[in-house]
Design a protein around this motif. Structure first.
Motif, PDB file in Angstrom:
ATOM      1  N   GLU A 157      10.957  16.379   2.925  1.00 36.18           N
ATOM      2  CA  GLU A 157      10.871  14.998   3.409  1.00 36.18           C
ATOM      3  C   GLU A 157      11.913  14.662   4.430  1.00 36.18           C
ATOM      4  O   GLU A 157      12.868  15.201   4.673  1.00 36.18           O
ATOM      5  CB  GLU A 157      10.994  14.053   2.239  1.00 36.18           C
ATOM      6  CG  GLU A 157       9.820  14.200   1.309  1.00 36.18           C
ATOM      7  CD  GLU A 157       9.985  13.371   0.072  1.00 36.18           C
ATOM      8  OE1 GLU A 157      10.895  12.533   0.050  1.00 36.18           O
ATOM      9  OE2 GLU A 157       9.216  13.547  -0.857  1.00 36.18           O
ATOM     10  N   LYS A 213       9.308   3.511   3.842  1.00 34.48           N
ATOM     11  CA  LYS A 213       9.449   4.853   4.387  1.00 34.48           C
ATOM     12  C   LYS A 213       9.778   4.733   5.860  1.00 34.48           C
ATOM     13  O   LYS A 213       9.170   3.938   6.571  1.00 34.48           O
ATOM     14  CB  LYS A 213       8.136   5.623   4.244  1.00 34.48           C
ATOM     15  CG  LYS A 213       7.716   5.895   2.830  1.00 34.48           C
ATOM     16  CD  LYS A 213       6.329   6.487   2.810  1.00 34.48           C
ATOM     17  CE  LYS A 213       5.765   6.495   1.428  1.00 34.48           C
ATOM     18  NZ  LYS A 213       5.603   5.161   0.876  1.00 34.48           N
ATOM     19  N   MET A 233       9.217   9.848   8.652  1.00 33.39           N
ATOM     20  CA  MET A 233       8.756  10.443   7.405  1.00 33.39           C
ATOM     21  C   MET A 233       7.281  10.121   7.175  1.00 33.39           C
ATOM     22  O   MET A 233       6.502  10.969   6.725  1.00 33.39           O
ATOM     23  CB  MET A 233       9.566   9.927   6.212  1.00 33.39           C
ATOM     24  CG  MET A 233       9.117  10.525   4.886  1.00 33.39           C
ATOM     25  SD  MET A 233       9.630   9.578   3.471  1.00 33.39           S
ATOM     26  CE  MET A 233      11.321  10.084   3.338  1.00 33.39           C
ATOM     27  N   ARG A 292       5.220  12.427   9.236  1.00 32.97           N
ATOM     28  CA  ARG A 292       5.164  13.777   8.663  1.00 32.97           C
ATOM     29  C   ARG A 292       4.208  13.834   7.478  1.00 32.97           C
ATOM     30  O   ARG A 292       3.422  14.781   7.345  1.00 32.97           O
ATOM     31  CB  ARG A 292       6.552  14.220   8.227  1.00 32.97           C
ATOM     32  CG  ARG A 292       7.401  14.761   9.335  1.00 32.97           C
ATOM     33  CD  ARG A 292       8.594  15.522   8.816  1.00 32.97           C
ATOM     34  NE  ARG A 292       9.428  14.752   7.920  1.00 32.97           N
ATOM     35  CZ  ARG A 292      10.413  13.943   8.310  1.00 32.97           C
ATOM     36  NH1 ARG A 292      10.684  13.809   9.588  1.00 32.97           N
ATOM     37  NH2 ARG A 292      11.131  13.282   7.442  1.00 32.97           N
TER      38      ARG A 292
END
Length: 51
Positions: A51, A5, A9, A12
């Protein structure tokens, strides 16, 4: 979801996880249980994140 990832992201998703908590017990006591449910609670099955 992929294993790799991007850091943005991941940040978040981490913020969304931290926000998804119940109302603290001391808040319930202070408001005489008027504020019991959290209006912004999110279920991982029902609501998906951007996302």
């Amino acid at each position: 979801m992929t294993r790799y990832k991007p850091p943005a992201m991941k940040a978040r998703l981490n913020k969304a996880t931290k926000q998804n908590r119940r109302v603290p017990a001391w808040v319930m006591m202070r408001t005489n249980r008027k504020f019991v449910r959290h209006p912004k609670r999110r279920s991982w099955r029902i609501t998906s994140l951007k996302e």
